[in-house]
Design a protein around this motif. Structure first.
Motif, PDB file in Angstrom:
ATOM      1  N   ARG A 261       0.937  -1.312  -0.090  1.00 34.99           N
ATOM      2  CA  ARG A 261       0.011  -0.046   0.027  1.00 34.99           C
ATOM      3  C   ARG A 261       0.802   1.331   0.012  1.00 34.99           C
ATOM      4  O   ARG A 261       0.702   2.301  -0.747  1.00 34.99           O
ATOM      5  N   GLU A 262       1.860   1.326   0.923  1.00 35.50           N
ATOM      6  CA  GLU A 262       2.879   2.411   0.917  1.00 35.50           C
ATOM      7  C   GLU A 262       3.515   2.584  -0.522  1.00 35.50           C
ATOM      8  O   GLU A 262       3.593   3.575  -0.995  1.00 35.50           O
TER       9      GLU A 262
ATOM     10  N   SER B  20      -5.954   0.445 -11.814  1.00 37.16           N
ATOM     11  CA  SER B  20      -6.590  -0.770 -11.102  1.00 37.16           C
ATOM     12  C   SER B  20      -7.606  -0.362 -10.256  1.00 37.16           C
ATOM     13  O   SER B  20      -8.339  -1.218  -9.893  1.00 37.16           O
ATOM     14  N   GLY B  21      -7.585   0.806  -9.746  1.00 42.31           N
ATOM     15  CA  GLY B  21      -8.550   1.491  -8.632  1.00 42.31           C
ATOM     16  C   GLY B  21      -8.163   0.766  -7.224  1.00 42.31           C
ATOM     17  O   GLY B  21      -8.993   1.096  -6.469  1.00 42.31           O
ATOM     18  N   GLN B  22      -6.977   0.356  -7.003  1.00 46.65           N
ATOM     19  CA  GLN B  22      -6.605  -0.119  -5.818  1.00 46.65           C
ATOM     20  C   GLN B  22      -6.003   0.866  -4.937  1.00 46.65           C
ATOM     21  O   GLN B  22      -6.081   0.787  -3.780  1.00 46.65           O
ATOM     22  N   GLY B  23      -5.764   2.178  -5.757  1.00 38.95           N
ATOM     23  CA  GLY B  23      -5.490   3.060  -4.711  1.00 38.95           C
ATOM     24  C   GLY B  23      -6.518   3.589  -3.878  1.00 38.95           C
ATOM     25  O   GLY B  23      -6.325   4.003  -2.515  1.00 38.95           O
TER      26      GLY B  23
ATOM     27  N   GLY C  55      -7.122   0.957  -1.164  1.00 42.64           N
ATOM     28  CA  GLY C  55      -6.014   1.115  -0.177  1.00 42.64           C
ATOM     29  C   GLY C  55      -6.240   2.379   0.916  1.00 42.64           C
ATOM     30  O   GLY C  55      -6.155   2.304   1.881  1.00 42.64           O
ATOM     31  N   LEU C  56      -6.787   3.426   0.386  1.00 48.13           N
ATOM     32  CA  LEU C  56      -7.120   4.603   1.170  1.00 48.13           C
ATOM     33  C   LEU C  56      -8.237   4.535   2.121  1.00 48.13           C
ATOM     34  O   LEU C  56      -8.178   4.862   3.120  1.00 48.13           O
TER      35      LEU C  56
ATOM     36  N   TYR D  10      -2.050  13.152   4.397  1.00 43.25           N
ATOM     37  CA  TYR D  10      -0.912  13.382   3.370  1.00 43.25           C
ATOM     38  C   TYR D  10      -1.402  12.292   2.225  1.00 43.25           C
ATOM     39  O   TYR D  10      -1.251  12.547   1.134  1.00 43.25           O
ATOM     40  N   ARG D  11      -1.268  11.105   2.508  1.00 42.66           N
ATOM     41  CA  ARG D  11      -1.710  10.089   1.566  1.00 42.66           C
ATOM     42  C   ARG D  11      -2.908   9.960   0.946  1.00 42.66           C
ATOM     43  O   ARG D  11      -3.135   9.895  -0.366  1.00 42.66           O
ATOM     44  N   ILE D  12      -4.063  10.396   1.446  1.00 43.12           N
ATOM     45  CA  ILE D  12      -5.053  10.575   0.950  1.00 43.12           C
ATOM     46  C   ILE D  12      -5.195  11.697  -0.348  1.00 43.12           C
ATOM     47  O   ILE D  12      -5.560  11.631  -1.379  1.00 43.12           O
TER      48      ILE D  12
END
Length: 420
Positions: A218-219, A382-385, A388-389, A332-334
């Motif tokens: 994820r990171e 892929s939409g995985q981001g 993961g969020l 921050y990641r979002i």
């Protein structure tokens, strides 16, 4: 494996961690007897020899009382033969404990010299059989101890003395055997518990490794997707605008170089997590850079602006440094993932990033972009981001929603706890 009543001295209340099989009177080695019984070990030979000696000693003591009584020689001879045969039969106690015990109880009623072998057989039944058959044999043996003084009275003891002494010996043999069985069952239960604990420890270790891999993946997605998107945008600009001014080409090349350098640095840090400290030192690993927080959100916005994006930041948190590091890193990641998606799927639009909240009420972050003007080249994703969020926000104790707006834009909204 048969199921019966719990062994004496072993209960679920006293040992709640015992497996059900341990509380259901599991079979012990040699319980089935017959050909399934394993070969005797050195310890088995020693125990059987001691049992034979004990049976012979008790038989000789009983035979002495028979000699003192006024018995015919043929009766004494038959007692001697019966006692010798009973002592020899002790060697069969592991193979046929039930049959041997019942036989010796009957023989011991008529021939006192077989009394020692009968006690050994009763002990073996109590060790190798569950409670119900042991209780039946014990009842038969107690009844025989009551009948035996009438059939073969002992001249040295009274009638009641013989009955009480016989019943006490029978109960002692049965009780000792049941105690040995309960102890062996407890050992089996402890061994099963140790094996189960070892299996659970392995499962916990595998689960921890899986969670660590998921966190690293994820990171890696959150960090590298942002960098690689910048590389793709500027490389595409150089490809489709070969006649651009030298200053613009140099600026785009600088962004590509910086983004590639940052991507390599992030990749080295993520791979460094997989190494032990010794391996990292041997591999010449670099010192770990500070993790992003809410206080470094401005640098993310500035980097996106340098890449040509139109970004508006509305940060209403008075002191970003007061936000917990884990919560700030999630914000921050979002924002990073939302900006990356906007750059890929809605290039040229103005993205608005809003952050608000206060201690005790939580922290909200919202990233909104309008619909792009004209047709946009499809960018693989892929939409995985976003998945993961959502997981990251849930792990932090918050929630995240995302989806298209009625006007065709896209909105990412998240709420995260901020303890008082």
């Amino acid at each position: 494996m048969t199921r019966a009543t719990p062994a004496p001295g072993v209960s679920r209340a006293e040992y709640p961690w015992l497996l059900p099989s341990a509380l259901s009177d599991p079979e012990l080695p040699g319980d089935r007897g017959g050909r399934e019984r394993p070969r005797r070990t050195v310890r088995d030979w020693i125990v059987d020899t001691c049992a034979f000696v004990f049976a012979a000693f008790i038989g000789l003591v009983a035979l002495e009382s028979v000699l003192e009584a006024d018995n015919a020689e043929i009766v004494i001879f038959l007692d001697l033969i019966a006692g010798l045969a009973a002592c020899l039969a002790v060697w069969l106690r592991r193979r046929w404990p039930m049959g041997l015990a019942v036989t010796l109880v009957v023989v011991g009623t008529l021939a006192p010299a077989a009394g020692g072998a009968m006690l050994v057989a009763l002990f073996s039944v109590a060790v190798h059989r569950p409670f119900k058959p042991v209780a039946a044999v014990a009842a038969l043996a107690v009844a025989a101890s009551v009948v035996q003084p009438f059939v073969r009275p002992d001249p040295t003891l009274s009638l009641w003395g013989s009955i009480v002494l016989g019943a006490v010996f029978v109960l002692l043999a049965i009780g000792w055997g049941m105690l040995v069985r309960a102890r062996r069952q407890l050992v089996i239960a402890l061994r099963e518990r140790a094996m189960r604990a070892e299996s659970e420890a392995e499962l916990r270790a595998e689960r921890a490794q899986r969670l660590a891999r998921e966190a690293i993946a994820r990171e890696m997605h959150d960090v590298l997707a942002h960098r690689l998107t910048l590389l793709s945008v500027h490389a595409g600009a150089l490809e489709f605008r070969p006649d651009a001014k030298p200053a613009e080409i140099a600026r785009a090349a600088g962004v590509i170089r910086d983004s590639a350098h940052e991507a390599l640095q992030d990749l080295r840090e993520i791979i460094g997590v997989l190494r032990t400290p010794g391996e990292a030192a041997a591999g010449g690993g670099v010192a770990e850079r500070p993790q992003p927080t809410l206080a470094t959100l401005d640098s993310l916005i500035a980097e996106s602006r340098e890449a040509g994006m139109k970004v508006t930041l509305d940060n209403r948190v008075p002191d970003p440094s007061a936000v917990p590091a884990a919560t700030g890193r999630t914000v921050y990641r979002i924002a990073q993932e939302a900006l990356t998606n906007a750059r890929k799927h809605a290039p040229g639009t103005e993205v608005t990033v809003r952050v608000a909240g206060e201690r005790g009420q939580g922290l909200t972050v919202e990233v909104v972009n309008p619909a792009p003007a004209g047709d946009v080249e499809a960018v693989p994703g892929s939409g995985q981001g976003l998945i993961g969020l959502t997981e990251r926000a849930a792990l932090a104790g918050g929630r995240l929603d995302h989806g298209p707006d009625p006007d065709g834009g896209f909105r990412v909204h998240a709420w995260l706890p901020w303890p008082p």
